[in-house]
Each structure stands twice: as C-alpha cells, then as structure tokens.
Design a protein around this motif. Structure first.
Motif, PDB file in Angstrom:
ATOM      1  N   CYS A  11      -6.901  40.206  -5.089  1.00 11.10           N
ATOM      2  CA  CYS A  11      -5.999  40.835  -6.071  1.00 11.10           C
ATOM      3  C   CYS A  11      -6.346  40.420  -7.489  1.00 11.10           C
ATOM      4  CB  CYS A  11      -4.553  40.473  -5.771  1.00 11.10           C
ATOM      5  SG  CYS A  11      -3.963  41.051  -4.191  1.00 11.10           S
ATOM      6  N   GLY A  12      -7.630  40.254  -7.764  1.00 10.42           N
ATOM      7  CA  GLY A  12      -8.049  39.927  -9.118  1.00 10.42           C
ATOM      8  C   GLY A  12      -7.852  41.106 -10.061  1.00 10.42           C
ATOM      9  N   ARG A  13      -8.300  40.937 -11.300  1.00 13.95           N
ATOM     10  CA  ARG A  13      -8.035  41.924 -12.359  1.00 13.95           C
ATOM     11  C   ARG A  13      -8.552  43.312 -11.994  1.00 13.95           C
ATOM     12  NH1 ARG A  13      -5.791  44.539 -15.253  1.00 13.95           N
ATOM     13  NH2 ARG A  13      -5.246  44.325 -17.440  1.00 13.95           N
ATOM     14  N   ILE A  14      -9.702  43.366 -11.317  1.00 19.81           N
ATOM     15  CA  ILE A  14     -10.326  44.656 -11.024  1.00 19.81           C
ATOM     16  C   ILE A  14      -9.529  45.453 -10.002  1.00 19.81           C
ATOM     17  CG2 ILE A  14     -11.829  44.031  -9.079  1.00 19.81           C
ATOM     18  CD1 ILE A  14     -12.908  45.965 -12.242  1.00 19.81           C
ATOM     19  N   SER A  15      -8.660  44.794  -9.243  1.00 18.81           N
ATOM     20  CA  SER A  15      -7.888  45.508  -8.212  1.00 18.81           C
ATOM     21  C   SER A  15      -6.978  46.564  -8.829  1.00 18.81           C
ATOM     22  CB  SER A  15      -7.059  44.521  -7.381  1.00 18.81           C
ATOM     23  OG  SER A  15      -6.079  43.876  -8.168  1.00 18.81           O
ATOM     24  N   ASP A  16      -6.586  46.368 -10.091  1.00 16.39           N
ATOM     25  CA  ASP A  16      -5.728  47.351 -10.755  1.00 16.39           C
ATOM     26  C   ASP A  16      -6.402  48.714 -10.869  1.00 16.39           C
ATOM     27  OD1 ASP A  16      -3.499  45.665 -11.243  1.00 16.39           O
ATOM     28  OD2 ASP A  16      -4.531  44.770 -12.952  1.00 16.39           O
ATOM     29  N   LEU A  17      -7.729  48.719 -10.912  1.00 19.71           N
ATOM     30  CA  LEU A  17      -8.462  49.981 -10.983  1.00 19.71           C
ATOM     31  C   LEU A  17      -8.757  50.538  -9.599  1.00 19.71           C
ATOM     32  CD1 LEU A  17     -10.941  49.234 -13.916  1.00 19.71           C
ATOM     33  CD2 LEU A  17      -8.712  50.328 -13.994  1.00 19.71           C
ATOM     34  N   HIS A  18      -8.861  49.668  -8.613  1.00 22.48           N
ATOM     35  CA  HIS A  18      -9.153  50.132  -7.256  1.00 22.48           C
ATOM     36  C   HIS A  18      -7.987  50.896  -6.629  1.00 22.48           C
ATOM     37  CE1 HIS A  18     -13.100  48.383  -5.980  1.00 22.48           C
ATOM     38  NE2 HIS A  18     -12.928  47.763  -7.128  1.00 22.48           N
ATOM     39  N   VAL A  19      -6.778  50.591  -7.032  1.00 24.07           N
ATOM     40  CA  VAL A  19      -5.629  51.269  -6.417  1.00 24.07           C
ATOM     41  C   VAL A  19      -5.460  52.693  -6.931  1.00 24.07           C
ATOM     42  CG1 VAL A  19      -4.421  49.080  -6.107  1.00 24.07           C
ATOM     43  CG2 VAL A  19      -3.935  50.463  -8.122  1.00 24.07           C
ATOM     44  N   LEU A  20      -6.039  53.009  -8.078  1.00 24.21           N
ATOM     45  CA  LEU A  20      -5.753  54.284  -8.728  1.00 24.21           C
ATOM     46  C   LEU A  20      -6.150  55.485  -7.881  1.00 24.21           C
ATOM     47  CD1 LEU A  20      -6.886  53.452 -12.395  1.00 24.21           C
ATOM     48  CD2 LEU A  20      -4.562  53.425 -11.447  1.00 24.21           C
ATOM     49  N   GLY A  21      -7.252  55.377  -7.166  1.00 22.66           N
ATOM     50  CA  GLY A  21      -7.737  56.507  -6.377  1.00 22.66           C
ATOM     51  C   GLY A  21      -6.896  56.818  -5.157  1.00 22.66           C
ATOM     52  N   TYR A  22      -5.990  55.906  -4.796  1.00 18.62           N
ATOM     53  CA  TYR A  22      -5.131  56.127  -3.634  1.00 18.62           C
ATOM     54  C   TYR A  22      -3.757  56.665  -4.015  1.00 18.62           C
ATOM     55  CZ  TYR A  22      -8.638  53.304  -1.243  1.00 18.62           C
ATOM     56  OH  TYR A  22      -9.813  52.820  -0.721  1.00 18.62           O
ATOM     57  N   GLN A  23      -3.463  56.708  -5.286  1.00 19.12           N
ATOM     58  CA  GLN A  23      -2.142  57.153  -5.713  1.00 19.12           C
ATOM     59  C   GLN A  23      -1.970  58.655  -5.480  1.00 19.12           C
ATOM     60  OE1 GLN A  23      -1.930  55.820  -9.796  1.00 19.12           O
ATOM     61  NE2 GLN A  23      -1.366  53.734  -9.219  1.00 19.12           N
ATOM     62  N   ASP A  24      -0.769  59.014  -5.039  1.00 18.64           N
ATOM     63  CA  ASP A  24      -0.402  60.424  -4.853  1.00 18.64           C
ATOM     64  C   ASP A  24      -1.282  61.145  -3.839  1.00 18.64           C
ATOM     65  OD1 ASP A  24       1.581  60.140  -6.860  1.00 18.64           O
ATOM     66  OD2 ASP A  24       0.068  60.463  -8.406  1.00 18.64           O
ATOM     67  N   ARG A  25      -1.752  60.403  -2.816  1.00 24.57           N
ATOM     68  CA  ARG A  25      -2.523  61.028  -1.750  1.00 24.57           C
ATOM     69  C   ARG A  25      -1.732  60.960  -0.456  1.00 24.57           C
ATOM     70  NH1 ARG A  25      -8.505  61.807  -2.726  1.00 24.57           N
ATOM     71  NH2 ARG A  25      -8.379  62.603  -0.604  1.00 24.57           N
ATOM     72  N   ASN A  26      -1.794  62.038   0.308  1.00 29.76           N
ATOM     73  CA  ASN A  26      -1.115  62.086   1.603  1.00 29.76           C
ATOM     74  C   ASN A  26      -2.023  61.686   2.761  1.00 29.76           C
ATOM     75  OD1 ASN A  26       1.308  63.096   0.463  1.00 29.76           O
ATOM     76  ND2 ASN A  26       0.419  65.166   0.417  1.00 29.76           N
ATOM     77  N   ASP A  27      -3.339  61.578   2.484  1.00 25.14           N
ATOM     78  CA  ASP A  27      -4.291  61.309   3.569  1.00 25.14           C
ATOM     79  C   ASP A  27      -4.814  59.878   3.582  1.00 25.14           C
ATOM     80  OD1 ASP A  27      -5.718  61.512   1.237  1.00 25.14           O
ATOM     81  OD2 ASP A  27      -7.069  63.105   1.915  1.00 25.14           O
ATOM     82  N   ALA A  28      -4.495  59.079   2.564  1.00 25.04           N
ATOM     83  CA  ALA A  28      -4.963  57.693   2.499  1.00 25.04           C
ATOM     84  C   ALA A  28      -4.044  56.898   1.589  1.00 25.04           C
ATOM     85  CB  ALA A  28      -6.399  57.632   1.985  1.00 25.04           C
ATOM     86  N   GLY A  29      -3.924  55.604   1.870  1.00 24.35           N
ATOM     87  CA  GLY A  29      -3.070  54.779   1.033  1.00 24.35           C
ATOM     88  C   GLY A  29      -3.257  53.305   1.309  1.00 24.35           C
ATOM     89  N   ILE A  30      -2.828  52.463   0.366  1.00 25.03           N
ATOM     90  CA  ILE A  30      -2.898  51.018   0.521  1.00 25.03           C
ATOM     91  C   ILE A  30      -1.781  50.584   1.467  1.00 25.03           C
ATOM     92  CG2 ILE A  30      -2.918  48.787  -0.631  1.00 25.03           C
ATOM     93  CD1 ILE A  30      -5.196  50.591  -1.467  1.00 25.03           C
ATOM     94  N   ALA A  31      -2.171  50.095   2.631  1.00 22.19           N
ATOM     95  CA  ALA A  31      -1.195  49.663   3.641  1.00 22.19           C
ATOM     96  C   ALA A  31      -0.974  48.161   3.629  1.00 22.19           C
ATOM     97  CB  ALA A  31      -1.654  50.102   5.034  1.00 22.19           C
ATOM     98  N   ALA A  32      -1.931  47.408   3.046  1.00 21.54           N
ATOM     99  CA  ALA A  32      -1.803  45.950   3.045  1.00 21.54           C
ATOM    100  C   ALA A  32      -2.615  45.350   1.912  1.00 21.54           C
ATOM    101  CB  ALA A  32      -2.263  45.367   4.380  1.00 21.54           C
ATOM    102  N   ILE A  33      -2.178  44.175   1.494  1.00 16.61           N
ATOM    103  CA  ILE A  33      -2.885  43.390   0.484  1.00 16.61           C
ATOM    104  C   ILE A  33      -3.122  42.010   1.061  1.00 16.61           C
ATOM    105  CG2 ILE A  33      -2.709  42.286  -1.777  1.00 16.61           C
ATOM    106  CD1 ILE A  33      -0.962  44.603  -2.665  1.00 16.61           C
ATOM    107  N   CYS A  34      -4.294  41.464   0.796  1.00 15.69           N
ATOM    108  CA  CYS A  34      -4.610  40.113   1.262  1.00 15.69           C
ATOM    109  C   CYS A  34      -5.220  39.320   0.112  1.00 15.69           C
ATOM    110  CB  CYS A  34      -5.589  40.181   2.431  1.00 15.69           C
ATOM    111  SG  CYS A  34      -6.068  38.564   3.089  1.00 15.69           S
ATOM    112  N   ASP A  35      -4.686  38.126  -0.103  1.00 17.95           N
ATOM    113  CA  ASP A  35      -5.213  37.250  -1.137  1.00 17.95           C
ATOM    114  C   ASP A  35      -4.836  35.819  -0.786  1.00 17.95           C
ATOM    115  OD1 ASP A  35      -6.140  37.755  -4.358  1.00 17.95           O
ATOM    116  OD2 ASP A  35      -5.366  35.779  -3.843  1.00 17.95           O
ATOM    117  N   SER A  36      -5.742  34.886  -1.072  1.00 15.20           N
ATOM    118  CA  SER A  36      -5.435  33.481  -0.799  1.00 15.20           C
ATOM    119  C   SER A  36      -4.302  32.979  -1.681  1.00 15.20           C
ATOM    120  CB  SER A  36      -6.683  32.618  -1.012  1.00 15.20           C
ATOM    121  OG  SER A  36      -7.177  32.780  -2.334  1.00 15.20           O
ATOM    122  N   ASN A  37      -4.105  33.644  -2.812  1.00 12.90           N
ATOM    123  CA  ASN A  37      -2.973  33.352  -3.694  1.00 12.90           C
ATOM    124  C   ASN A  37      -1.817  34.258  -3.279  1.00 12.90           C
ATOM    125  OD1 ASN A  37      -1.089  33.260  -5.834  1.00 12.90           O
ATOM    126  ND2 ASN A  37      -2.699  32.759  -7.314  1.00 12.90           N
TER     127      ASN A  37
END
Length: 356
Positions: A11-37
């Motif tokens: 969940c570092g800084r770059i993750s904020d850009l990785h989530v953008l492509g999944y927004q408002d999609r019915n066929d794919a989405g972020i189901a889980a997040i994993c981070d040592s922090n």
C-alpha cells in the motif's frame, strides 16, 4: 460472469494510481489489500471501500475469491512472491522492474507457465496515450524506417509534487533489495521498455553511469549515458539521465521529466511528456516535410497511463490474448536494463541476450 477479484499487495504511494483502473467496473474490483503495515492497509481499505485486509500474504493466496494479485513490493520480493502466487493458481501483475536477474525472470515465467496463469509486468509507460499515438504514427510509416531513438530523464522539484515517506526510499538505496540505482534500474526501466517497444531488443549496449551524492553515504546513479545498437539493421539509440534537483517542474506526482524522440528516414516523432510537464510543447509532435505538426491526444496525465495499463490486463484476463508486457517481454527489457549496468561496471559493451 464472476467478477474478477484482485488483491493489492503493498500500500505504498504508487498504490493510489493502481486502484484507478478498477473504479466503476462491474467485471473487476479490489477485493483485498495486503500490507505488512496493518494500520496503513486498514486506512487504504476504508478509503477505497475494500472489504478484506490481510497482513499475511499466504492468507491472500488461500482466498478463493482472489483471481489476480498485483505486487507493489520491493524488487527483491518480485520473484518469490510471483512464484508463490502462480503455485496458488493466481494471475500475477508485478510492478516493474520485473525482478533482479534473468535467472529470476526464467523462474517466474516457468512458474506461470506450469500453473497456466497469466504473468504481466506492470509497465504503464507503453500504455500512455501519447506513446500509443507515437507508436501508431511509426507503425503507419509516417517517419519511414526508424533509425535512431533518443530518450531523456532529468529529475527536479515540484511545489505540488508527491511527498514520499522515508521508508519508501530507504530500500531503494539498498542494492540487495532494489537491484540497482533509483534512476537507471528503477525509473529507467520505464524508458528501457519504451526502447524495446519501439525498436526491439538491442544487439549490444554500452553505458557510463556516474554517482551523485544526495545525502551522506547515499548516491543516485546519475549522470548516465547509455548507447544501443539494436538488432534491426543500422538502428541505434541514446539514453541520457541527469540528476537536476534544482530544476522546478510542474508535477503532482514524482518530479521526473521524461522525453522521447524516434527519428526516421523521413521525419521525427516527439513524445514531450510523461510524469511531468516541463517544456511548453505539445505532448506529441510530428516533424515531417519541413513542418512541425502537433498531434492531438487525450488522457495525457500520468495517472491515465495506469488506468489504461490496468484495463488492458482486465481485458486479457476476461477475453483472452496476451498482455503487452508478458513474462518473456519483461525478461527482454530486464536484460536490456541489466546490460547497461554491467557495461558501466566492466567498461565494455554487453550483449543483452547473454545477460544472466
């Protein structure tokens, strides 16, 4: 049709850009997040409305709702975490650079092939619309046969740029974890990908890589000059990198300026923007017939390239085909990158195909 379940690992800084492509999609989405922090992971889960938070990567791999893992972790973890995911039957999108060696790349490719899963190196520069438009112009013969590639990076500062936490930088200056310098190996992988995308693999590479102190005992790998002779007959390239922290740029991301020129027998295509807006020129321009012609493009923010890269992989996973940067392509780009480092260390030209 089942919705594609994705887990973001890191969940570092770059993750904020990785989530953008999944927004408002019915066929794919972020189901889980994993981070040592765990605290940071829970904060991101609330922000992105993600139902599951994991601290242990093995728990993600045991989750039947996860189809794809996106690995946003330090470089030395790319290979082992990719292999583990493939063995668990998960598709993998691993952040660039692919890994630390060609041998590791082979291990990742073999694991994905054996498991029958997709392996993609997450490289957004080749999906950036100005680069896509430039490639279309080249492929359409607008500049004739490409004979020279020029690529430039220089650093800077932006009053509205990202503030990067210390822990995001520290591992990048540890070569056992990062695999190389922050400019040539890490950020430079973007430009090596562009070189491969436009010109194919190099036959040989020569490089000079200097060091610039940025803190007591801490150096960046610049200035640098890298030369290519590509396998296509009479086709060459030059890649220069400068560390110029006092240059003021306009960026809401990293303050790195990237520019590309593809020179052909009949004209030149310019890509004048990636992460940062600096020179006051069109994002894409075509010089042909004695005239410089601005080429209209949309979606020119750096974040747009992340959205395009994510959507590309979703389409591949749901409808078939191969990702633009599959395992073998990612390995070829890695060998091009490693060849530059090896050439600078050893003082002679290196053939990328022979890099291990």
């Amino acid at each position: 049709m089942k919705k594609l379940g994705v887990a973001l690992i890191g969940c570092g800084r770059i993750s904020d850009l990785h989530v953008l492509g999944y927004q408002d999609r019915n066929d794919a989405g972020i189901a889980a997040i994993c981070d040592s922090n765990e605290k940071r992971a829970k904060q991101k889960a609330r922000e992105w409305v993600v139902p599951k938070v994991y601290k242990d990567y093995s728990e993600v791999l045991n989750d039947p709702e996860i189809d794809l893992v996106e690995l946003l972790v330090p470089h030395h973890l790319h290979c082992p975490m990719t292999v583990q995911a493939a063995q668990a039957g998960k598709h993998v999108s691993v952040q660039k650079p692919m890994c630390l060696s060609a041998a590791e790349a082979d291990e990742m490719i073999a694991a994905a092939d054996k498991a029958g899963v997709v392996l993609r190196v997450y490289e957004n520069f080749v999906h950036y619309e100005p680069a896509v438009k430039a490639k279309e112009l080249v492929d359409a013969g607008e500049i004739g046969k490409p004979i020279m590639l020029r690529m430039h990076i220089n650093t800077g500062q932006s009053p509205r740029g990202w503030k990067i936490p210390l822990d995001a930088w520290l591992w990048r200056f540890n070569e056992k974890k990062s695999g190389g310098g922050a400019l040539v190996f890490d950020h430079g992988y973007h430009l090596f990908s562009i070189a491969y995308h436009f010109m194919g693999q190099a036959e040989r590479v020569s490089a000079w890589i200097g060091k610039t102190s940025v803190a007591p005992g801490v150096f960046v790998d610049a200035p640098a000059t890298i030369m290519f002779q590509f396998k296509q007959k009479e086709t060459y390239g030059v890649f220069d990198i400068s560390h110029t922290p006092d240059i003021v740029m306009d960026s809401k991301y990293y303050s790195d300026d990237d520019r590309v020129e593809v020179i052909g027998e009949k004209g030149i295509v310019f890509i004048n923007r990636y992460t940062t807006r600096t020179i006051d020129l069109p994002e894409v321009a075509l010089f042909k017939g004695g005239k410089t012609i601005p080429v209209p493009v949309e979606n020119v923010e750096w974040e747009d390239s992340f959205i395009a890269a994510t959507r590309h992989l979703i389409d591949v996973l749901l409808h078939g085909g191969d990702p633009l940067l599959d395992g073998p392509t990612g390995k070829a780009v890695l060998q091009l990158t490693l060849a530059a480092q090896q050439s600078a260390r050893e003082g002679h030209e290196i053939k990328p195909d022979e890099v291990q």
